[in-house]
Design an enzyme around this catalytic site. Sequence first.
Site, PDB file in Angstrom:
ATOM      1  N   PRO A  11       0.826  -1.087  -0.161  1.00 26.79           N
ATOM      2  CA  PRO A  11       0.116   0.100   0.112  1.00 26.79           C
ATOM      3  C   PRO A  11       0.893   1.201   0.023  1.00 26.79           C
ATOM      4  O   PRO A  11       2.060   1.197   0.227  1.00 26.79           O
ATOM      5  CB  PRO A  11      -0.765   0.013   1.337  1.00 26.79           C
ATOM      6  CG  PRO A  11      -0.725  -1.458   1.733  1.00 26.79           C
ATOM      7  CD  PRO A  11       0.657  -1.957   1.168  1.00 26.79           C
ATOM      8  N   GLU A  12       0.226   2.436  -0.455  1.00 23.23           N
ATOM      9  CA  GLU A  12       0.537   3.842  -0.048  1.00 23.23           C
ATOM     10  C   GLU A  12       1.369   3.889   1.297  1.00 23.23           C
ATOM     11  O   GLU A  12       0.617   3.349   2.289  1.00 23.23           O
ATOM     12  CB  GLU A  12      -0.401   4.840  -0.275  1.00 23.23           C
ATOM     13  CG  GLU A  12      -0.053   6.421  -0.161  1.00 23.23           C
ATOM     14  CD  GLU A  12      -1.085   6.965  -0.361  1.00 23.23           C
ATOM     15  OE1 GLU A  12      -0.697   8.424  -0.546  1.00 23.23           O
ATOM     16  OE2 GLU A  12      -2.246   6.514  -0.353  1.00 23.23           O
TER      17      GLU A  12
END
Length: 302
Positions: free
Chosen positions: A67-68
């Site tokens: 993920p970010e």
Amino acid sequence: MSVVPAPQPERPLFAEVGMGGDASTAIVRATVVQASTIFYDTPATLEKAERLLAEAVGYGSQLVVFPEAFIGGYPRGSNFGVTIGNRTAKGKEEFRKYHASAIDVPGPEVDRLAAMAGKYKVYLVMGVIERDGYTLYCTILFFDSQGRFLGKHRKIMPTALERIIWGFGDGSTIPVFETPIGKIGAAICWENKMPLLRTAMYAKGIEIYCAPTADSRDVWQASMTHIALEGGCFVLSANQFCRRKDYPPPPEYLFSGTEEELTPDSVVCAGGSVIISPSGAIVAGPNYNGEALISADLGRMY
């Protein structure tokens, strides 16, 4: 904390997506990781990343997308004590700790991530908070299966209040890497709203479009489907799944405006990680149930 494959009712865990009738077409097994950062503890987060990477490779994955801001953390709910013309002492201390959790690129953490990719013979796309002097950037790092650091993408346009803590990327870091498993690139969260950014990657022939995010709303799913159709590419979107207890407790860390409503088990980011085919079909996910590895087999595009 256990990490389990995303449930896929009435279909196999790995949904095979063939892009042509040729039986010799290569299939790439890809995984998007849905898991939380260990906030303010980058060494522990790197350990967690390696455990998740090893598990994904155990399922046969050749490409793993995180993920970010997985390394360094997404500071959900924090305002860092900022109002126009003023910053609080507590907010300054919060930023100091957040800055300390970020990583230098290149740097020892990048070397460790490269070593992980080489150890497990996997292509790795990792969301990090990059530290460049006093400026932080929301960045994606790319590694090949030989353990080489390929390059990075800095988020060009941070969203809303993110702009008080993250610097702006520019056109110098919009890579699309040609690899044996396909042409891989990434755009982060709502910079995906920028048509010319997407067009730049389409023009480079992107085939595997990675979209690490921090948004679990339904509207994000619609955007991912549109990009898959518009670009004729696979879209791999990885988001964190976080509960309040995954962040430091109050008063060290506060979710501004909502802290009083939260319990330790309250979900503060519900995930929604997903893999979408170039025809706009959802082939794995979205998962809103907890930490998970969401995987699919992607047909190589020629």
